[in-house]
Design an enzyme around this catalytic site. Structure first.
Site, PDB file in Angstrom:
ATOM      1  CE  LYS A  90      -3.245  -9.130  27.633  1.00  0.00           C
ATOM      2  NZ  LYS A  90      -3.938  -8.787  29.027  1.00  0.00           N
ATOM      3  CB  SER A  91      -1.603  -1.292  24.619  1.00  0.00           C
ATOM      4  OG  SER A  91      -1.183  -2.074  23.608  1.00  0.00           O
ATOM      5  N   GLY A  92      -2.903  -1.397  27.854  1.00  0.00           N
ATOM      6  CA  GLY A  92      -3.415  -0.639  29.029  1.00  0.00           C
ATOM      7  C   GLY A  92      -4.931  -0.520  28.984  1.00  0.00           C
ATOM      8  CB  THR A  94      -7.189  -3.707  32.360  1.00  0.00           C
ATOM      9  OG1 THR A  94      -7.161  -4.972  31.365  1.00  0.00           O
ATOM     10  CG2 THR A  94      -8.166  -4.265  33.574  1.00  0.00           C
ATOM     11  CD1 TRP A  95      -5.622   2.586  35.171  1.00  0.00           C
ATOM     12  CD2 TRP A  95      -3.565   2.915  33.978  1.00  0.00           C
ATOM     13  NE1 TRP A  95      -5.191   3.530  35.657  1.00  0.00           N
ATOM     14  CE2 TRP A  95      -3.736   3.656  35.018  1.00  0.00           C
ATOM     15  CE3 TRP A  95      -2.576   2.648  33.107  1.00  0.00           C
ATOM     16  CZ2 TRP A  95      -2.638   4.742  35.092  1.00  0.00           C
ATOM     17  CZ3 TRP A  95      -1.555   3.736  33.335  1.00  0.00           C
ATOM     18  CH2 TRP A  95      -1.569   4.784  34.344  1.00  0.00           C
ATOM     19  CG  HIS A 154      -8.229  -5.824  21.831  1.00  0.00           C
ATOM     20  ND1 HIS A 154      -7.766  -4.881  22.558  1.00  0.00           N
ATOM     21  CD2 HIS A 154      -8.589  -6.788  22.577  1.00  0.00           C
ATOM     22  CE1 HIS A 154      -7.556  -5.302  23.883  1.00  0.00           C
ATOM     23  NE2 HIS A 154      -8.166  -6.493  23.836  1.00  0.00           N
ATOM     24  NE  ARG A 177       3.004  -1.550  28.598  1.00  0.00           N
ATOM     25  CZ  ARG A 177       2.849  -2.679  29.485  1.00  0.00           C
ATOM     26  NH1 ARG A 177       1.811  -3.500  29.512  1.00  0.00           N
ATOM     27  NH2 ARG A 177       3.504  -2.470  30.658  1.00  0.00           N
ATOM     28  CB  SER A 185       2.481  -6.828  28.893  1.00  0.00           C
ATOM     29  OG  SER A 185       1.028  -7.052  29.457  1.00  0.00           O
ATOM     30  N   GLY A 309       2.832  -3.490  35.756  1.00  0.00           N
ATOM     31  CA  GLY A 309       2.267  -2.296  35.321  1.00  0.00           C
ATOM     32  C   GLY A 309       3.462  -1.221  35.456  1.00  0.00           C
TER      33      GLY A 309
HETATM   34  P1  PAP Z   1      -6.026  -6.483  27.629  1.00  0.00           P
HETATM   35  O1  PAP Z   1      -5.639  -5.920  26.602  1.00  0.00           O
HETATM   36  O2  PAP Z   1      -6.087  -8.049  27.534  1.00  0.00           O
HETATM   37  O3  PAP Z   1      -7.300  -5.916  28.489  1.00  0.00           O
HETATM   38  P2  PAP Z   1      -4.258  -4.714  29.018  1.00  0.00           P
HETATM   39  O4  PAP Z   1      -4.854  -4.206  30.157  1.00  0.00           O
HETATM   40  O5  PAP Z   1      -4.123  -3.868  27.879  1.00  0.00           O
HETATM   41  O6  PAP Z   1      -4.766  -6.257  28.603  1.00  0.00           O
HETATM   42  O7  PAP Z   1      -2.772  -5.247  29.556  1.00  0.00           O
HETATM   43  C1  PAP Z   1      -2.334  -5.586  30.755  1.00  0.00           C
HETATM   44  C2  PAP Z   1      -1.143  -4.641  31.221  1.00  0.00           C
HETATM   45  O8  PAP Z   1      -1.682  -3.574  31.829  1.00  0.00           O
HETATM   46  C3  PAP Z   1      -0.399  -5.497  32.175  1.00  0.00           C
HETATM   47  O9  PAP Z   1       0.867  -4.966  32.114  1.00  0.00           O
HETATM   48  P3  PAP Z   1       2.298  -5.703  32.565  1.00  0.00           P
HETATM   49  O10 PAP Z   1       2.167  -7.137  31.994  1.00  0.00           O
HETATM   50  O11 PAP Z   1       3.295  -5.190  31.837  1.00  0.00           O
HETATM   51  O12 PAP Z   1       2.341  -5.795  33.981  1.00  0.00           O
HETATM   52  C4  PAP Z   1      -1.097  -5.022  33.640  1.00  0.00           C
HETATM   53  O13 PAP Z   1      -0.199  -5.127  34.634  1.00  0.00           O
HETATM   54  C5  PAP Z   1      -1.464  -3.474  33.210  1.00  0.00           C
HETATM   55  N1  PAP Z   1      -2.529  -2.861  34.051  1.00  0.00           N
HETATM   56  C6  PAP Z   1      -3.519  -3.412  34.217  1.00  0.00           C
HETATM   57  N2  PAP Z   1      -4.282  -2.782  35.210  1.00  0.00           N
HETATM   58  C7  PAP Z   1      -3.443  -1.637  35.187  1.00  0.00           C
HETATM   59  C8  PAP Z   1      -3.774  -0.505  36.115  1.00  0.00           C
HETATM   60  N3  PAP Z   1      -4.894  -0.255  36.954  1.00  0.00           N
HETATM   61  N4  PAP Z   1      -2.821   0.344  36.064  1.00  0.00           N
HETATM   62  C9  PAP Z   1      -1.569   0.381  35.477  1.00  0.00           C
HETATM   63  N5  PAP Z   1      -1.505  -1.064  34.631  1.00  0.00           N
HETATM   64  C10 PAP Z   1      -2.339  -1.686  34.654  1.00  0.00           C
END
Ligand code: PAP
Length: 341
Positions: A90-92, A94-95, A154, A177, A185, A309
């Protein structure tokens, strides 16, 4: 396609799901059961048994993931050119998965192409989570990926196999993050699969360091120190910096990976196209990310990876006392390290 045929014909990275025909069955390793059963648990502290974690070599992990970490330490071998993305959940992740993938494949798959893999696959289906593959005994899929491979973990640096953590082959891109936003998140995400875990309970595990991959401060400091010691091998990013200037960070990524954008690419606007392709708005609205799911032990819907996000959403969920407590933990743990959020 699975097997050496794939690796010899293609140039990586390829979308992980395209290289996995599903013929390698889920078969979690059983030989570590006794070792896992002897690991300490956090149940004295965690009030909710669904937050049970085991401590392996100083790292708190879900019980069902521990055998995979042990197996990975024993048998993972990095290849020249491998790139590993590392993060606290949950630190970014996916992005960053999307951005690195799009950056690395841009010659074969231009970001504006309607046929780009990220338009038909969730980023987690493009970049595999190595920890999960080992936990379910499907790590052989990694052998089928052509080089250079792009993978994710992770886990903290301290428990990664030596060929990733110390080897000369592998580049590591790390993202972290502000833990206040991370815990909010995380709670929203877990809540979809396990609605009986409260934010307060989740918060406690983060503060005491027993959330998955934790303590989060050790996770961050391990990669922070490695990036200072070996900046050409470990790139350290924060979600907040990425949001502030994604174009600059994508250029840094490309440079770090040894594939800087050419003048022609810059003039053609390729960097902006990558940022646009991987933007939250774009990914969230793709059909593939509105349906389907990820995961073996738990199913997480694709849409649960995309929420709002933003920086600072914690104010809507944490009390001022909770925020102060996490800030104080960061202040104490990061003091003298040179790192701050
Ligand atoms: P994961 O570790 O399970 O893969 P991860 O992607 O790190 O999860 O965290 C999800 C967070 O990234 C979400 O944040 P939020 O809950 O505060 O909204 C999600 O919205 C955000 N996120 C996913 N994709 C993107 C993106 N393309 N750009 C910016 N933020 C994103």
């Amino acid at each position: 396609m699975v097997g050496s045929e794939t690796s010899s014909l293609l140039h990586g990275p390829v979308a992980f799901k395209d290289a996995d025909d599903g013929t390698i069955p889920v078969h979690p390793p059983t030989e570590y059961a006794a070792a896992v059963a002897s690991l300490p648990t956090n149940l004295n502290h965690a009030s909710n048994s669904k937050l049970k974690r085991r401590c392996y070599q100083g790292v708190w992990v879900r019980e069902e993931w521990a055998p995979g970490i042990m197996a990975m330490q024993r048998s993972f071998a990095a290849r020249p050119g491998d790139v590993v993305l590392a993060s606290v959940p949950k630190s970014g992740t996916t992005w960053l998965k999307a951005l690195i993938f799009a950056t690395m494949v841009r010659a074969a798959c231009p970001p504006a192409s309607p046929a780009h893999p990220l338009r038909r696959l969730n980023p987690h289906d493009c970049v595999p989570l190595v920890d999960r593959l080992f936990a379910v005994g499907r790590e052989a899929v990694l052998d089928a990926l052509p080089s250079p491979r792009l993978m994710c973990t992770h886990m903290p640096l301290s428990v990664l196999p030596p060929s990733i953590s110390g080897g000369p082959y592998c580049k590591i891109v790390y993202i972290c993050r502000d833990p206040k936003d991370m815990v909010v998140s995380l709670w929203h995400f877990i809540n979809r699969a396990q609605p009986d875990i409260s934010l307060q309970e989740m918060f406690e595990t983060v503060c005491e360091g027993t959330s998955n991959g934790g303590p989060f401060w050790d996770h961050i400091l391990g990669y922070w120190r490695a990036s200072n010691a070996e900046p050409s091998r470990v790139l350290f990013l924060t979600y907040e910096q990425m949001l502030q200037d994604p174009l600059d960070k994508v250029r840094k990524l490309a440079q770090f990976l040894g594939r800087p954008f050419s003048d022609t690419e810059e003039e053609a606007g390729v960097v902006a196209e990558i940022v646009e392709l991987c933007s939250l708005e774009n990914l969230k609205n793709l059909e593939v990310n509105k349906k389907g799911s990820q995961g073996v032990f738990f199913k997480f819907s694709h849409d649960s990876y995309f929420r709002n996000g933003v920086v600072g959403d914690w104010v809507n969920h944490l009390t001022p006392e909770m925020a102060k407590r996490l800030d104080a933990i960061c202040e104490e743990k990061f003091r003298g390290s040179g790192f701050t959020f």
